[in-house]
Design a protein around this motif. Structure first.
Motif, PDB file in Angstrom:
ATOM      1  N   MET A 178       8.295  25.895 151.067  1.00 64.66           N
ATOM      2  CA  MET A 178       8.966  27.129 151.467  1.00 64.66           C
ATOM      3  C   MET A 178       8.210  28.346 150.932  1.00 64.66           C
ATOM      4  N   ARG A 179       7.843  28.308 149.655  1.00 62.32           N
ATOM      5  CA  ARG A 179       7.139  29.441 149.052  1.00 62.32           C
ATOM      6  C   ARG A 179       5.727  29.588 149.631  1.00 62.32           C
ATOM      7  N   LEU A 180       5.089  28.466 149.957  1.00 62.37           N
ATOM      8  CA  LEU A 180       3.781  28.523 150.608  1.00 62.37           C
ATOM      9  C   LEU A 180       3.907  29.240 151.952  1.00 62.37           C
ATOM     10  N   CYS A 181       4.894  28.863 152.750  1.00 66.02           N
ATOM     11  CA  CYS A 181       5.096  29.514 154.050  1.00 66.02           C
ATOM     12  C   CYS A 181       5.383  31.000 153.866  1.00 66.02           C
ATOM     13  N   GLU A 182       6.201  31.336 152.894  1.00 67.37           N
ATOM     14  CA  GLU A 182       6.497  32.750 152.625  1.00 67.37           C
ATOM     15  C   GLU A 182       5.214  33.538 152.381  1.00 67.37           C
ATOM     16  N   HIS A 183       4.322  32.994 151.559  1.00 69.93           N
ATOM     17  CA  HIS A 183       3.101  33.724 151.225  1.00 69.93           C
ATOM     18  C   HIS A 183       2.092  33.740 152.376  1.00 69.93           C
ATOM     19  N   LEU A 184       2.071  32.700 153.184  1.00 71.59           N
ATOM     20  CA  LEU A 184       1.215  32.726 154.371  1.00 71.59           C
ATOM     21  C   LEU A 184       1.692  33.814 155.342  1.00 71.59           C
ATOM     22  N   LEU A 185       3.007  33.968 155.445  1.00 73.82           N
ATOM     23  CA  LEU A 185       3.548  35.038 156.288  1.00 73.82           C
ATOM     24  C   LEU A 185       3.225  36.412 155.712  1.00 73.82           C
ATOM     25  N   LYS A 186       3.283  36.553 154.412  1.00 77.60           N
ATOM     26  CA  LYS A 186       2.910  37.828 153.790  1.00 77.60           C
ATOM     27  C   LYS A 186       1.469  38.182 154.139  1.00 77.60           C
ATOM     28  N   PHE A 236       7.963  13.189 154.596  1.00 77.93           N
ATOM     29  CA  PHE A 236       9.096  14.063 154.281  1.00 77.93           C
ATOM     30  C   PHE A 236       8.716  15.523 154.527  1.00 77.93           C
ATOM     31  N   LEU A 237       7.511  15.916 154.114  1.00 75.02           N
ATOM     32  CA  LEU A 237       7.049  17.290 154.344  1.00 75.02           C
ATOM     33  C   LEU A 237       7.044  17.622 155.833  1.00 75.02           C
ATOM     34  N   GLN A 238       6.560  16.678 156.637  1.00 77.89           N
ATOM     35  CA  GLN A 238       6.536  16.896 158.089  1.00 77.89           C
ATOM     36  C   GLN A 238       7.954  17.092 158.603  1.00 77.89           C
ATOM     37  N   ASP A 239       8.893  16.308 158.070  1.00 75.93           N
ATOM     38  CA  ASP A 239      10.289  16.401 158.505  1.00 75.93           C
ATOM     39  C   ASP A 239      10.934  17.739 158.155  1.00 75.93           C
ATOM     40  N   VAL A 240      10.565  18.330 157.015  1.00 75.45           N
ATOM     41  CA  VAL A 240      11.213  19.565 156.561  1.00 75.45           C
ATOM     42  C   VAL A 240      10.363  20.818 156.810  1.00 75.45           C
ATOM     43  N   PHE A 241       9.204  20.653 157.437  1.00 77.80           N
ATOM     44  CA  PHE A 241       8.295  21.782 157.618  1.00 77.80           C
ATOM     45  C   PHE A 241       8.959  22.956 158.334  1.00 77.80           C
ATOM     46  N   PRO A 250       7.305  28.090 163.387  1.00 75.25           N
ATOM     47  CA  PRO A 250       5.973  28.241 162.789  1.00 75.25           C
ATOM     48  C   PRO A 250       4.897  28.452 163.845  1.00 75.25           C
ATOM     49  N   ASP A 251       3.993  29.387 163.566  1.00 75.99           N
ATOM     50  CA  ASP A 251       2.844  29.573 164.458  1.00 75.99           C
ATOM     51  C   ASP A 251       1.577  29.026 163.795  1.00 75.99           C
ATOM     52  N   PHE A 252       1.771  28.164 162.814  1.00 73.88           N
ATOM     53  CA  PHE A 252       0.695  27.390 162.190  1.00 73.88           C
ATOM     54  C   PHE A 252       1.255  26.002 161.901  1.00 73.88           C
ATOM     55  N   THR A 253       0.375  25.045 161.741  1.00 82.59           N
ATOM     56  CA  THR A 253       0.806  23.669 161.515  1.00 82.59           C
ATOM     57  C   THR A 253       0.921  23.381 160.021  1.00 82.59           C
ATOM     58  N   ALA A 262      -1.324  24.795 156.894  1.00 83.30           N
ATOM     59  CA  ALA A 262      -0.690  25.334 155.689  1.00 83.30           C
ATOM     60  C   ALA A 262      -1.232  24.659 154.428  1.00 83.30           C
ATOM     61  N   LEU A 263      -1.532  23.380 154.515  1.00 86.10           N
ATOM     62  CA  LEU A 263      -2.001  22.630 153.352  1.00 86.10           C
ATOM     63  C   LEU A 263      -3.520  22.659 153.188  1.00 86.10           C
ATOM     64  N   ASP A 264      -4.227  23.120 154.204  1.00 94.06           N
ATOM     65  CA  ASP A 264      -5.694  23.149 154.196  1.00 94.06           C
ATOM     66  C   ASP A 264      -6.195  24.243 153.254  1.00 94.06           C
ATOM     67  N   GLU A 265      -6.913  23.852 152.215  1.00 93.30           N
ATOM     68  CA  GLU A 265      -7.351  24.818 151.199  1.00 93.30           C
ATOM     69  C   GLU A 265      -8.328  25.862 151.741  1.00 93.30           C
ATOM     70  N   ASP A 266      -8.924  25.610 152.894  1.00 95.39           N
ATOM     71  CA  ASP A 266      -9.875  26.560 153.473  1.00 95.39           C
ATOM     72  C   ASP A 266      -9.264  27.444 154.557  1.00 95.39           C
TER      73      ASP A 266
END
Length: 160
Positions: A61-69, A108-113, A139-142, A146-150
């Motif tokens: 959730m926090r990762l998605c928040e910061h990607l949106l920021k 589980f991550l895929q289920d709650v993404f 989501p407009d990203f997968t 989101a998990l890809d470090e690059d």
């Protein structure tokens, strides 16, 4: 004569949790299965699974928040991008740690993404006070992105 009420003895689990853990571990090592406090042991094991799921879900959730920021909060981007990127790295590392310990949490991550994206979106909208219509509800990203470090949803224009 007053009736006598027997008080239920306080279990070690309720009296001293840390000592109960040590005692239970010693019983398991000694294969003293007959004297285990099974009711509390089962409850603790089930709780561990819930805790792991809660933690990784919260990181997502926090990762998605910061990607949106990074992608949408243009007014704050110049001042905050460095910190937001650090938070993205932090949440990705936390998720990676959880997945290394429990690889089955990937499904589980895929289920709650989508759910955690929406929760992250709520946090983002609250912080940014941007018009909710400007931010996709889905989501407009997968999850993989989101998990890809690059990967980041926005990069500074390198041609400037």
């Amino acid at each position: 004569m007053e009736p006598q009420v027997k008080a239920k003895p306080t279990s070690l689990y309720n009296a001293d949790y840390q000592l109960w853990l040590e005692h239970t571990a010693a019983q398991l090592k000694a294969r003293d299965f007959g004297n285990l406090d099974l009711e509390n042991l089962i409850e603790e094991i089930e709780s561990l699974g819930r805790s792991e799921k809660h933690a990784i879900s919260s990181y997502l959730m926090r990762l998605c928040e910061h990607l949106l920021k990074i992608k949408y909060w243009k007014a704050e981007r110049a001042m905050c991008l460095r910190g937001w990127k650090r938070e993205v790295i932090n949440f990705r590392l936390q998720i990676q740690e959880e997945l290394e310990t429990s690889p089955s949490l990937k499904s589980f991550l895929q289920d709650v993404f989508t759910k955690q994206y929406k929760n992250g979106r709520k946090l983002f909208l609250n912080a940014s006070e941007l018009d909710a219509r400007l931010i996709p509800e889905e989501p407009d990203f997968t999850l993989e992105q989101a998990l890809d470090e690059d990967w980041l949803p926005w990069q500074p224009d390198s041609s400037l």
